[in-house]
Design a protein around this motif. Sequence first.
Motif, PDB file in Angstrom:
ATOM      1  N   PRO A   9      -9.952  -7.320   9.030  1.00  0.00           N
ATOM      2  CA  PRO A   9      -9.340  -7.070  10.334  1.00  0.00           C
ATOM      3  C   PRO A   9      -9.534  -8.221  11.307  1.00  0.00           C
ATOM      4  O   PRO A   9      -8.733  -8.379  12.239  1.00  0.00           O
ATOM      5  CB  PRO A   9     -10.047  -5.812  10.842  1.00  0.00           C
ATOM      6  CG  PRO A   9     -11.240  -5.623   9.984  1.00  0.00           C
ATOM      7  CD  PRO A   9     -11.025  -6.379   8.719  1.00  0.00           C
ATOM      8  N   SER A  10     -10.562  -9.041  11.077  1.00  0.00           N
ATOM      9  CA  SER A  10     -10.790 -10.142  12.014  1.00  0.00           C
ATOM     10  C   SER A  10     -11.426 -11.325  11.299  1.00  0.00           C
ATOM     11  O   SER A  10     -12.047 -11.187  10.245  1.00  0.00           O
ATOM     12  CB  SER A  10     -11.668  -9.689  13.178  1.00  0.00           C
ATOM     13  OG  SER A  10     -12.931  -9.309  12.709  1.00  0.00           O
ATOM     14  N   LEU A  11     -11.242 -12.502  11.920  1.00  0.00           N
ATOM     15  CA  LEU A  11     -11.799 -13.748  11.390  1.00  0.00           C
ATOM     16  C   LEU A  11     -12.088 -14.668  12.567  1.00  0.00           C
ATOM     17  O   LEU A  11     -11.256 -14.831  13.455  1.00  0.00           O
ATOM     18  CB  LEU A  11     -10.788 -14.414  10.445  1.00  0.00           C
ATOM     19  CG  LEU A  11     -11.141 -15.794   9.898  1.00  0.00           C
ATOM     20  CD1 LEU A  11     -12.332 -15.694   8.958  1.00  0.00           C
ATOM     21  CD2 LEU A  11      -9.947 -16.403   9.173  1.00  0.00           C
ATOM     22  N   SER A  12     -13.283 -15.256  12.561  1.00  0.00           N
ATOM     23  CA  SER A  12     -13.648 -16.188  13.623  1.00  0.00           C
ATOM     24  C   SER A  12     -13.946 -17.554  13.012  1.00  0.00           C
ATOM     25  O   SER A  12     -14.690 -17.642  12.037  1.00  0.00           O
ATOM     26  CB  SER A  12     -14.876 -15.661  14.379  1.00  0.00           C
ATOM     27  OG  SER A  12     -15.174 -16.516  15.461  1.00  0.00           O
ATOM     28  N   VAL A  13     -13.340 -18.585  13.585  1.00  0.00           N
ATOM     29  CA  VAL A  13     -13.438 -19.932  13.029  1.00  0.00           C
ATOM     30  C   VAL A  13     -13.680 -20.929  14.164  1.00  0.00           C
ATOM     31  O   VAL A  13     -13.202 -20.727  15.291  1.00  0.00           O
ATOM     32  CB  VAL A  13     -12.130 -20.284  12.286  1.00  0.00           C
ATOM     33  CG1 VAL A  13     -12.067 -21.727  11.896  1.00  0.00           C
ATOM     34  CG2 VAL A  13     -11.963 -19.408  11.063  1.00  0.00           C
ATOM     35  N   GLN A  14     -14.396 -21.980  13.860  1.00  0.00           N
ATOM     36  CA  GLN A  14     -14.613 -23.036  14.842  1.00  0.00           C
ATOM     37  C   GLN A  14     -13.392 -23.957  14.888  1.00  0.00           C
ATOM     38  O   GLN A  14     -12.769 -24.245  13.844  1.00  0.00           O
ATOM     39  CB  GLN A  14     -15.856 -23.840  14.440  1.00  0.00           C
ATOM     40  CG  GLN A  14     -16.557 -24.553  15.567  1.00  0.00           C
ATOM     41  CD  GLN A  14     -17.212 -23.595  16.548  1.00  0.00           C
ATOM     42  OE1 GLN A  14     -17.650 -22.515  16.186  1.00  0.00           O
ATOM     43  NE2 GLN A  14     -17.257 -24.005  17.806  1.00  0.00           N
ATOM     44  N   GLU A  15     -13.069 -24.414  16.078  1.00  0.00           N
ATOM     45  CA  GLU A  15     -11.977 -25.364  16.242  1.00  0.00           C
ATOM     46  C   GLU A  15     -12.155 -26.558  15.313  1.00  0.00           C
ATOM     47  O   GLU A  15     -13.252 -27.082  15.152  1.00  0.00           O
ATOM     48  CB  GLU A  15     -11.932 -25.848  17.701  1.00  0.00           C
ATOM     49  CG  GLU A  15     -10.802 -26.830  17.995  1.00  0.00           C
ATOM     50  CD  GLU A  15     -10.776 -27.257  19.450  1.00  0.00           C
ATOM     51  OE1 GLU A  15     -11.693 -26.892  20.211  1.00  0.00           O
ATOM     52  OE2 GLU A  15      -9.826 -27.966  19.834  1.00  0.00           O
ATOM     53  N   GLY A  16     -11.040 -26.977  14.679  1.00  0.00           N
ATOM     54  CA  GLY A  16     -11.088 -28.118  13.782  1.00  0.00           C
ATOM     55  C   GLY A  16     -11.344 -27.746  12.333  1.00  0.00           C
ATOM     56  O   GLY A  16     -11.053 -28.549  11.430  1.00  0.00           O
ATOM     57  N   ARG A  17     -11.872 -26.537  12.126  1.00  0.00           N
ATOM     58  CA  ARG A  17     -12.152 -26.112  10.750  1.00  0.00           C
ATOM     59  C   ARG A  17     -10.934 -25.435  10.141  1.00  0.00           C
ATOM     60  O   ARG A  17      -9.929 -25.222  10.812  1.00  0.00           O
ATOM     61  CB  ARG A  17     -13.331 -25.134  10.729  1.00  0.00           C
ATOM     62  CG  ARG A  17     -14.630 -25.702  11.268  1.00  0.00           C
ATOM     63  CD  ARG A  17     -15.200 -26.750  10.327  1.00  0.00           C
ATOM     64  NE  ARG A  17     -16.521 -27.183  10.722  1.00  0.00           N
ATOM     65  CZ  ARG A  17     -17.655 -26.797  10.160  1.00  0.00           C
ATOM     66  NH1 ARG A  17     -17.621 -25.914   9.184  1.00  0.00           N
ATOM     67  NH2 ARG A  17     -18.801 -27.277  10.582  1.00  0.00           N
ATOM     68  N   ILE A  18     -11.039 -25.069   8.874  1.00  0.00           N
ATOM     69  CA  ILE A  18      -9.950 -24.376   8.192  1.00  0.00           C
ATOM     70  C   ILE A  18     -10.042 -22.869   8.416  1.00  0.00           C
ATOM     71  O   ILE A  18     -11.129 -22.296   8.405  1.00  0.00           O
ATOM     72  CB  ILE A  18      -9.953 -24.695   6.676  1.00  0.00           C
ATOM     73  CG1 ILE A  18      -8.753 -24.061   5.981  1.00  0.00           C
ATOM     74  CG2 ILE A  18     -11.264 -24.234   6.032  1.00  0.00           C
ATOM     75  CD1 ILE A  18      -8.581 -24.513   4.537  1.00  0.00           C
ATOM     76  N   SER A  19      -8.888 -22.245   8.650  1.00  0.00           N
ATOM     77  CA  SER A  19      -8.792 -20.781   8.688  1.00  0.00           C
ATOM     78  C   SER A  19      -8.059 -20.351   7.432  1.00  0.00           C
ATOM     79  O   SER A  19      -7.021 -20.919   7.090  1.00  0.00           O
ATOM     80  CB  SER A  19      -7.997 -20.310   9.905  1.00  0.00           C
ATOM     81  OG  SER A  19      -8.651 -20.619  11.115  1.00  0.00           O
ATOM     82  N   ILE A  20      -8.604 -19.341   6.763  1.00  0.00           N
ATOM     83  CA  ILE A  20      -7.959 -18.804   5.560  1.00  0.00           C
ATOM     84  C   ILE A  20      -7.771 -17.314   5.750  1.00  0.00           C
ATOM     85  O   ILE A  20      -8.741 -16.566   5.895  1.00  0.00           O
ATOM     86  CB  ILE A  20      -8.795 -19.078   4.290  1.00  0.00           C
ATOM     87  CG1 ILE A  20      -8.977 -20.592   4.103  1.00  0.00           C
ATOM     88  CG2 ILE A  20      -8.100 -18.473   3.065  1.00  0.00           C
ATOM     89  CD1 ILE A  20      -9.864 -20.958   2.927  1.00  0.00           C
TER      90      ILE A  20
END
Lengths: 117, 114
Positions: A9-20
């Motif tokens: 339901p959710s995903l948290s990622v740091q700016e500049g990194r990859i989101s999958i």
Amino acid sequence: DQQVKQNSPSLSVQEGRISILNCDYTNSMFDYFLWYKKYPAEGPTFLISISSIKDKNEDGRFTVFLNKSAKHLSLHIVPSQPGDSAVYFCAAPGGDNYGGSQGNLIFGKGTKLSVKP
Amino acid sequence: GAGVSQTPSNKVTEKGKYVELRCDPISGHTALYWYRQSLGQGPEFLIYFQGTGAADDSGLPNDRFFAVRPEGSVSTLKIQRTERGDSAVYLCASSGGGPTDTQYFGPGTRLTVL
């Protein structure tokens, strides 16, 4: 019975990194898939699609991968930006319209992506 | 405007009342779709028009729901005897009608049934 599943339901990622973002489907008749992006108080916006004759489709920072044997697709965003923070929906055409986006779309429940600066 | 527009943006009504939701598709788009999105869910298909006719209405939940598109452009979704479970965001989309044409969505109408 959900034919298109987004189990995160959710995903948290740091700016500049990859989101999958991941999506699974159960109907082997599906042969065209779409990703939509939705900001609050707006309608979904088409992002990228893939036909089953391909296993990858790329558009700028967005790439969709399709694994037909696993009935699985994923959306990769590289590099992730804070403006990418939104809910992402995976969808497939239903009814008798396999092979195209015409007719009704069957959506997953969505994954809320948060990209932190 | 260039995009799909929907009116009203918000509608609050009482249980049992009748409501109409309007959709103005992108000019020239022959296909028009209605979806409903409940909290925490993805959009759920209701009905699809090709021109003036309903090509697929299999998603309408019951006979309280009806939609028209008399001139092949603007569409109205009509809900009779509203129930609290009808509360959702109702989304409209349009496309050029071709097999791989993208569906463009409007901002939706948030319906609240008290």
